[in-house]
Design a protein around this motif. Structure first.
Motif, PDB file in Angstrom:
ATOM      1  N   PRO A  61      12.375  72.860  22.433  1.00  0.00           N
ATOM      2  CA  PRO A  61      13.553  73.722  22.512  1.00  0.00           C
ATOM      3  C   PRO A  61      13.674  74.330  23.912  1.00  0.00           C
ATOM      4  O   PRO A  61      12.701  74.824  24.477  1.00  0.00           O
ATOM      5  N   GLY A  62      14.856  74.264  24.467  1.00  0.00           N
ATOM      6  CA  GLY A  62      15.101  74.885  25.758  1.00  0.00           C
ATOM      7  C   GLY A  62      14.788  74.019  26.960  1.00  0.00           C
ATOM      8  O   GLY A  62      14.950  74.472  28.102  1.00  0.00           O
ATOM      9  N   LEU A  63      14.339  72.789  26.741  1.00  0.00           N
ATOM     10  CA  LEU A  63      14.046  71.914  27.872  1.00  0.00           C
ATOM     11  C   LEU A  63      15.339  71.512  28.571  1.00  0.00           C
ATOM     12  O   LEU A  63      16.265  71.007  27.944  1.00  0.00           O
ATOM     13  N   THR A  64      15.394  71.732  29.868  1.00  0.00           N
ATOM     14  CA  THR A  64      16.560  71.348  30.655  1.00  0.00           C
ATOM     15  C   THR A  64      16.255  70.087  31.451  1.00  0.00           C
ATOM     16  O   THR A  64      15.108  69.676  31.576  1.00  0.00           O
ATOM     17  N   GLY A  65      17.300  69.477  31.998  1.00  0.00           N
ATOM     18  CA  GLY A  65      17.106  68.332  32.862  1.00  0.00           C
ATOM     19  C   GLY A  65      16.955  67.022  32.107  1.00  0.00           C
ATOM     20  O   GLY A  65      17.088  66.956  30.884  1.00  0.00           O
ATOM     21  N   PRO A  66      16.651  65.953  32.843  1.00  0.00           N
ATOM     22  CA  PRO A  66      16.565  64.621  32.232  1.00  0.00           C
ATOM     23  C   PRO A  66      15.381  64.488  31.280  1.00  0.00           C
ATOM     24  O   PRO A  66      14.384  65.207  31.380  1.00  0.00           O
ATOM     25  N   ALA A  67      15.490  63.554  30.361  1.00  0.00           N
ATOM     26  CA  ALA A  67      14.412  63.295  29.404  1.00  0.00           C
ATOM     27  C   ALA A  67      13.191  62.752  30.123  1.00  0.00           C
ATOM     28  O   ALA A  67      13.297  62.085  31.165  1.00  0.00           O
ATOM     29  N   PRO A  68      12.000  63.008  29.587  1.00  0.00           N
ATOM     30  CA  PRO A  68      10.792  62.425  30.175  1.00  0.00           C
ATOM     31  C   PRO A  68      10.860  60.901  30.168  1.00  0.00           C
ATOM     32  O   PRO A  68      11.460  60.299  29.265  1.00  0.00           O
ATOM     33  N   VAL A  69      10.253  60.292  31.147  1.00  0.00           N
ATOM     34  CA  VAL A  69      10.217  58.840  31.239  1.00  0.00           C
ATOM     35  C   VAL A  69       8.973  58.332  30.517  1.00  0.00           C
ATOM     36  O   VAL A  69       7.855  58.734  30.832  1.00  0.00           O
ATOM     37  N   ALA A  70       9.163  57.469  29.529  1.00  0.00           N
ATOM     38  CA  ALA A  70       8.048  56.897  28.776  1.00  0.00           C
ATOM     39  C   ALA A  70       7.508  55.675  29.514  1.00  0.00           C
ATOM     40  O   ALA A  70       8.274  54.783  29.885  1.00  0.00           O
ATOM     41  N   VAL A  71       6.203  55.638  29.720  1.00  0.00           N
ATOM     42  CA  VAL A  71       5.559  54.504  30.383  1.00  0.00           C
ATOM     43  C   VAL A  71       4.395  54.024  29.529  1.00  0.00           C
ATOM     44  O   VAL A  71       3.843  54.770  28.722  1.00  0.00           O
ATOM     45  N   ARG A  72       4.029  52.773  29.733  1.00  0.00           N
ATOM     46  CA  ARG A  72       2.955  52.161  28.952  1.00  0.00           C
ATOM     47  C   ARG A  72       1.908  51.570  29.877  1.00  0.00           C
ATOM     48  O   ARG A  72       2.177  51.304  31.048  1.00  0.00           O
ATOM     49  N   ALA A  73       0.723  51.360  29.331  1.00  0.00           N
ATOM     50  CA  ALA A  73      -0.359  50.771  30.110  1.00  0.00           C
ATOM     51  C   ALA A  73       0.074  49.434  30.690  1.00  0.00           C
ATOM     52  O   ALA A  73       0.685  48.614  29.999  1.00  0.00           O
ATOM     53  N   GLY A  74      -0.194  49.244  31.973  1.00  0.00           N
ATOM     54  CA  GLY A  74       0.175  48.032  32.664  1.00  0.00           C
ATOM     55  C   GLY A  74       1.480  48.132  33.424  1.00  0.00           C
ATOM     56  O   GLY A  74       1.758  47.285  34.275  1.00  0.00           O
ATOM     57  N   GLU A  75       2.276  49.168  33.143  1.00  0.00           N
ATOM     58  CA  GLU A  75       3.551  49.320  33.825  1.00  0.00           C
ATOM     59  C   GLU A  75       3.370  49.959  35.199  1.00  0.00           C
ATOM     60  O   GLU A  75       2.506  50.814  35.402  1.00  0.00           O
TER      61      GLU A  75
END
Length: 218
Positions: free
Chosen positions: A82-96
């Motif tokens: 709740p209350g988070l502003t700005g762009p969504a976190p970027v999801a990354v995976r092992a090897g990326e």
């Protein structure tokens, strides 16, 4: 580049010209000033000593464009705060491979080291940032042709790791430089004991940084 040690497992990497910066694992013991002017934050996993939600919310309120990168499970949890502003976190995976704060980053590993009886069974990404390796709470040894570690950020204390395992990790990775992290659980005597063993039993340039202290990275 310049490495700055903050509390426990939190470190910051800045370019020599100040144009690139990334903060890794600002958890519950991290000083708020660690975020000052940083361009991106990387989280290895969801434990409180590696991510503090209030610190992140305050940092995003101050800079809505602050980029956040982590594994998909934690990215979804952060996006729902709740209350988070700005762009969504970027999801990354092992090897990326991706760019964070101007630095080239490769995600490695994938799971938290086991303490006992399969616990804790949670995701954990290590990050290799232009030769600097932060493993989070894991003993993963990068082996890929593009995963040469010049500087190892070595966990020094935790219920999932022994001194022997720390020594074996350094020997397996063979970094040029090693700095201890994940040390809030250790006393001054415990730190001295750990430092002495790593210095004697491995072939690496080893040095401990106090919280807020910096060191140049070649």
């Amino acid at each position: 580049m310049r490495l700055t040690k903050h509390a426990h497992a939190c470190v910051r990497i800045d370019s020599s010209d100040g144009g690139r910066s990334v903060l890794i694992d600002p958890g519950c013991w991290t000083e708020p000033q660690a975020f000052a002017g940083v361009r991106a934050v990387l989280y290895t996993h969801a434990h409180a000593d590696h991510i503090d939600e209030d610190l992140l919310l305050a940092a995003r309120a101050a800079d809505p464009e602050l980029a956040v990168y982590t594994h998909p499970e934690l990215a979804a949890e952060i996006a729902a705060l709740p209350g988070l502003t700005g762009p969504a976190p970027v999801a990354v995976r092992a090897g990326e491979e991706f760019t964070a704060g101007g630095f080239g980053v490769r995600a490695v590993g994938g799971r938290h080291a086991e303490t006992i009886d399969g616990y804790p069974d949670c995701a954990n990404l290590g990050y290799l940032i232009e030769g600097v390796y932060h493993p989070g709470d894991a003993l993963h040894v990068p082996h890929g042709p593009d995963e040469r570690v010049r500087t190892l950020l070595l966990p020094a204390g935790g219920p999932w790791q022994s001194l022997r395992q720390a020594i074996e990790m350094v020997r397996a990775i063979e970094p040029e430089h090693t700095f201890p992290i994940h040390d809030a659980h250790l006393s001054e005597a415990g730190n001295e004991n750990f430092d002495g063993w790593i210095d004697r039993a491995t072939d690496t340039r080893y040095a401990r940084l106090a919280p807020g202290e910096s060191a140049p990275l070649g």
